[in-house]
Design a protein around this motif. Structure first.
Motif, PDB file in Angstrom:
ATOM      1  N   LYS A  10       0.864  -1.170   0.000  1.00 54.48           N
ATOM      2  CA  LYS A  10       0.000   0.000   0.000  1.00 54.48           C
ATOM      3  C   LYS A  10       0.906   1.226   0.000  1.00 54.48           C
ATOM      4  O   LYS A  10       1.913   1.249   0.704  1.00 54.48           O
ATOM      5  CB  LYS A  10      -0.859  -0.026   1.268  1.00 54.48           C
ATOM      6  N   GLU A  11       0.528   2.217  -0.782  1.00 53.47           N
ATOM      7  CA  GLU A  11       1.328   3.429  -0.831  1.00 53.47           C
ATOM      8  C   GLU A  11       1.231   4.169   0.504  1.00 53.47           C
ATOM      9  O   GLU A  11       0.156   4.266   1.090  1.00 53.47           O
ATOM     10  CB  GLU A  11       0.838   4.328  -1.970  1.00 53.47           C
ATOM     11  N   VAL A  12       2.362   4.658   0.969  1.00 51.00           N
ATOM     12  CA  VAL A  12       2.389   5.398   2.226  1.00 51.00           C
ATOM     13  C   VAL A  12       2.001   6.846   1.940  1.00 51.00           C
ATOM     14  O   VAL A  12       2.590   7.493   1.083  1.00 51.00           O
ATOM     15  CB  VAL A  12       3.798   5.356   2.870  1.00 51.00           C
ATOM     16  N   GLU A  13       0.984   7.310   2.646  1.00 52.86           N
ATOM     17  CA  GLU A  13       0.548   8.695   2.516  1.00 52.86           C
ATOM     18  C   GLU A  13       0.818   9.394   3.842  1.00 52.86           C
ATOM     19  O   GLU A  13       0.909   8.757   4.890  1.00 52.86           O
ATOM     20  CB  GLU A  13      -0.946   8.740   2.184  1.00 52.86           C
ATOM     21  N   GLU A  14       0.955  10.705   3.788  1.00 49.64           N
ATOM     22  CA  GLU A  14       1.267  11.458   5.006  1.00 49.64           C
ATOM     23  C   GLU A  14       0.236  11.255   6.105  1.00 49.64           C
ATOM     24  O   GLU A  14       0.569  11.205   7.274  1.00 49.64           O
ATOM     25  CB  GLU A  14       1.402  12.948   4.693  1.00 49.64           C
ATOM     26  N   SER A  15      -1.013  11.117   5.721  1.00 51.21           N
ATOM     27  CA  SER A  15      -2.085  10.992   6.710  1.00 51.21           C
ATOM     28  C   SER A  15      -2.211   9.575   7.282  1.00 51.21           C
ATOM     29  O   SER A  15      -2.985   9.341   8.198  1.00 51.21           O
ATOM     30  CB  SER A  15      -3.418  11.403   6.081  1.00 51.21           C
ATOM     31  N   THR A  16      -1.444   8.627   6.745  1.00 47.22           N
ATOM     32  CA  THR A  16      -1.547   7.231   7.166  1.00 47.22           C
ATOM     33  C   THR A  16      -0.920   7.018   8.541  1.00 47.22           C
ATOM     34  O   THR A  16       0.195   7.457   8.788  1.00 47.22           O
ATOM     35  CB  THR A  16      -0.838   6.310   6.147  1.00 47.22           C
ATOM     36  N   ASP A  17      -1.645   6.329   9.406  1.00 45.28           N
ATOM     37  CA  ASP A  17      -1.069   5.863  10.666  1.00 45.28           C
ATOM     38  C   ASP A  17      -0.380   4.538  10.320  1.00 45.28           C
ATOM     39  O   ASP A  17      -0.961   3.467  10.431  1.00 45.28           O
ATOM     40  CB  ASP A  17      -2.156   5.682  11.721  1.00 45.28           C
ATOM     41  N   THR A  18       0.852   4.630   9.895  1.00 41.94           N
ATOM     42  CA  THR A  18       1.579   3.493   9.334  1.00 41.94           C
ATOM     43  C   THR A  18       1.642   2.309  10.280  1.00 41.94           C
ATOM     44  O   THR A  18       1.389   1.175   9.883  1.00 41.94           O
ATOM     45  CB  THR A  18       3.007   3.929   8.933  1.00 41.94           C
ATOM     46  N   ARG A  19       1.993   2.553  11.535  1.00 40.96           N
ATOM     47  CA  ARG A  19       2.130   1.437  12.481  1.00 40.96           C
ATOM     48  C   ARG A  19       0.813   0.694  12.665  1.00 40.96           C
ATOM     49  O   ARG A  19       0.785  -0.533  12.668  1.00 40.96           O
ATOM     50  CB  ARG A  19       2.650   1.951  13.824  1.00 40.96           C
ATOM     51  N   TRP A  20      -0.276   1.429  12.824  1.00 39.40           N
ATOM     52  CA  TRP A  20      -1.584   0.797  13.003  1.00 39.40           C
ATOM     53  C   TRP A  20      -1.972   0.018  11.750  1.00 39.40           C
ATOM     54  O   TRP A  20      -2.409  -1.132  11.822  1.00 39.40           O
ATOM     55  CB  TRP A  20      -2.658   1.842  13.328  1.00 39.40           C
ATOM     56  N   GLU A  21      -1.791   0.653  10.612  1.00 44.25           N
ATOM     57  CA  GLU A  21      -2.141   0.040   9.324  1.00 44.25           C
ATOM     58  C   GLU A  21      -1.359  -1.260   9.111  1.00 44.25           C
ATOM     59  O   GLU A  21      -1.910  -2.291   8.733  1.00 44.25           O
ATOM     60  CB  GLU A  21      -1.823   1.033   8.200  1.00 44.25           C
ATOM     61  N   LEU A  22      -0.050  -1.241   9.381  1.00 44.38           N
ATOM     62  CA  LEU A  22       0.782  -2.436   9.204  1.00 44.38           C
ATOM     63  C   LEU A  22       0.368  -3.542  10.165  1.00 44.38           C
ATOM     64  O   LEU A  22       0.330  -4.711   9.792  1.00 44.38           O
ATOM     65  CB  LEU A  22       2.263  -2.096   9.398  1.00 44.38           C
ATOM     66  N   LYS A  23       0.036  -3.184  11.390  1.00 46.41           N
ATOM     67  CA  LYS A  23      -0.396  -4.175  12.386  1.00 46.41           C
ATOM     68  C   LYS A  23      -1.669  -4.888  11.925  1.00 46.41           C
ATOM     69  O   LYS A  23      -1.790  -6.099  12.050  1.00 46.41           O
ATOM     70  CB  LYS A  23      -0.630  -3.486  13.730  1.00 46.41           C
ATOM     71  N   GLN A  24      -2.606  -4.131  11.349  1.00 46.50           N
ATOM     72  CA  GLN A  24      -3.855  -4.719  10.853  1.00 46.50           C
ATOM     73  C   GLN A  24      -3.584  -5.645   9.666  1.00 46.50           C
ATOM     74  O   GLN A  24      -4.143  -6.742   9.573  1.00 46.50           O
ATOM     75  CB  GLN A  24      -4.849  -3.617  10.450  1.00 46.50           C
ATOM     76  N   MET A  25      -2.729  -5.207   8.759  1.00 44.15           N
ATOM     77  CA  MET A  25      -2.397  -6.012   7.583  1.00 44.15           C
ATOM     78  C   MET A  25      -1.715  -7.311   8.017  1.00 44.15           C
ATOM     79  O   MET A  25      -2.048  -8.392   7.529  1.00 44.15           O
ATOM     80  CB  MET A  25      -1.476  -5.219   6.641  1.00 44.15           C
ATOM     81  N   GLU A  26      -0.764  -7.195   8.947  1.00 41.92           N
ATOM     82  CA  GLU A  26      -0.036  -8.365   9.412  1.00 41.92           C
ATOM     83  C   GLU A  26      -0.962  -9.353  10.116  1.00 41.92           C
ATOM     84  O   GLU A  26      -0.893 -10.561   9.866  1.00 41.92           O
ATOM     85  CB  GLU A  26       1.085  -7.948  10.374  1.00 41.92           C
ATOM     86  N   LYS A  27      -1.849  -8.841  10.952  1.00 39.49           N
ATOM     87  CA  LYS A  27      -2.788  -9.698  11.686  1.00 39.49           C
ATOM     88  C   LYS A  27      -3.633 -10.521  10.716  1.00 39.49           C
ATOM     89  O   LYS A  27      -3.832 -11.722  10.905  1.00 39.49           O
ATOM     90  CB  LYS A  27      -3.706  -8.830  12.563  1.00 39.49           C
ATOM     91  N   GLU A  28      -4.094  -9.883   9.655  1.00 38.94           N
ATOM     92  CA  GLU A  28      -4.917 -10.563   8.651  1.00 38.94           C
ATOM     93  C   GLU A  28      -4.142 -11.711   7.985  1.00 38.94           C
ATOM     94  O   GLU A  28      -4.657 -12.814   7.837  1.00 38.94           O
ATOM     95  CB  GLU A  28      -5.363  -9.554   7.594  1.00 38.94           C
ATOM     96  N   TRP A  29      -2.897 -11.455   7.605  1.00 40.68           N
ATOM     97  CA  TRP A  29      -2.096 -12.485   6.933  1.00 40.68           C
ATOM     98  C   TRP A  29      -1.683 -13.599   7.878  1.00 40.68           C
ATOM     99  O   TRP A  29      -1.620 -14.765   7.477  1.00 40.68           O
ATOM    100  CB  TRP A  29      -0.893 -11.860   6.237  1.00 40.68           C
TER     101      TRP A  29
END
Length: 102
Positions: free
Chosen positions: A65-84
């Motif tokens: 996923k493209e990183v955008e300034e408004s992205t809460d990167t750590r939260w987003e990555l944690k959710q993606m990782e949990k799913e996989w």
């Protein structure tokens, strides 16, 4: 810059490792350096790398996923990782990840 989930596969025994990175572009290079120096955080993966060598492993980006300034990167990555992790269950005989605490 792309963030996301990647998978390292041991092509000899089929074990996989799932993790995330906020910069997928340079992640495999960094992992190879750590493994070559004997400093990778996952000891069983480190042991297999030492015994089998780099040629026995593949690196694959499984979600990005493209990183955008408004992205809460750590939260987003944690959710993606949990799913996989839920989907692939890379624990014990199947992989190098630690099972979630109950």
């Amino acid at each position: 810059t792309y963030m996301g989930v990647y998978k390292i596969t041991n092509t000899v025994n089929g074990k996989i490792y799932i993790a995330t990175s906020s910069n997928l572009k340079s992640r495999w290079f960094t992992i190879c350096q750590q493994l070559d120096m004997g400093r990778f955080v996952i000891s069983q993966l480190q042991k297999d790398w030492k015994e089998l060598g780099e040629k026995a492993f593949t690196y694959e980006v499984i979600e990005e996923k493209e990183v955008e300034e408004s992205t809460d990167t750590r939260w987003e990555l944690k959710q993606m990782e949990k799913e996989w992790l839920n989907k692939l269950q890379p624990y014990e005989d199947k992989g190098y990840n630690r099972p979630p605490k109950e």
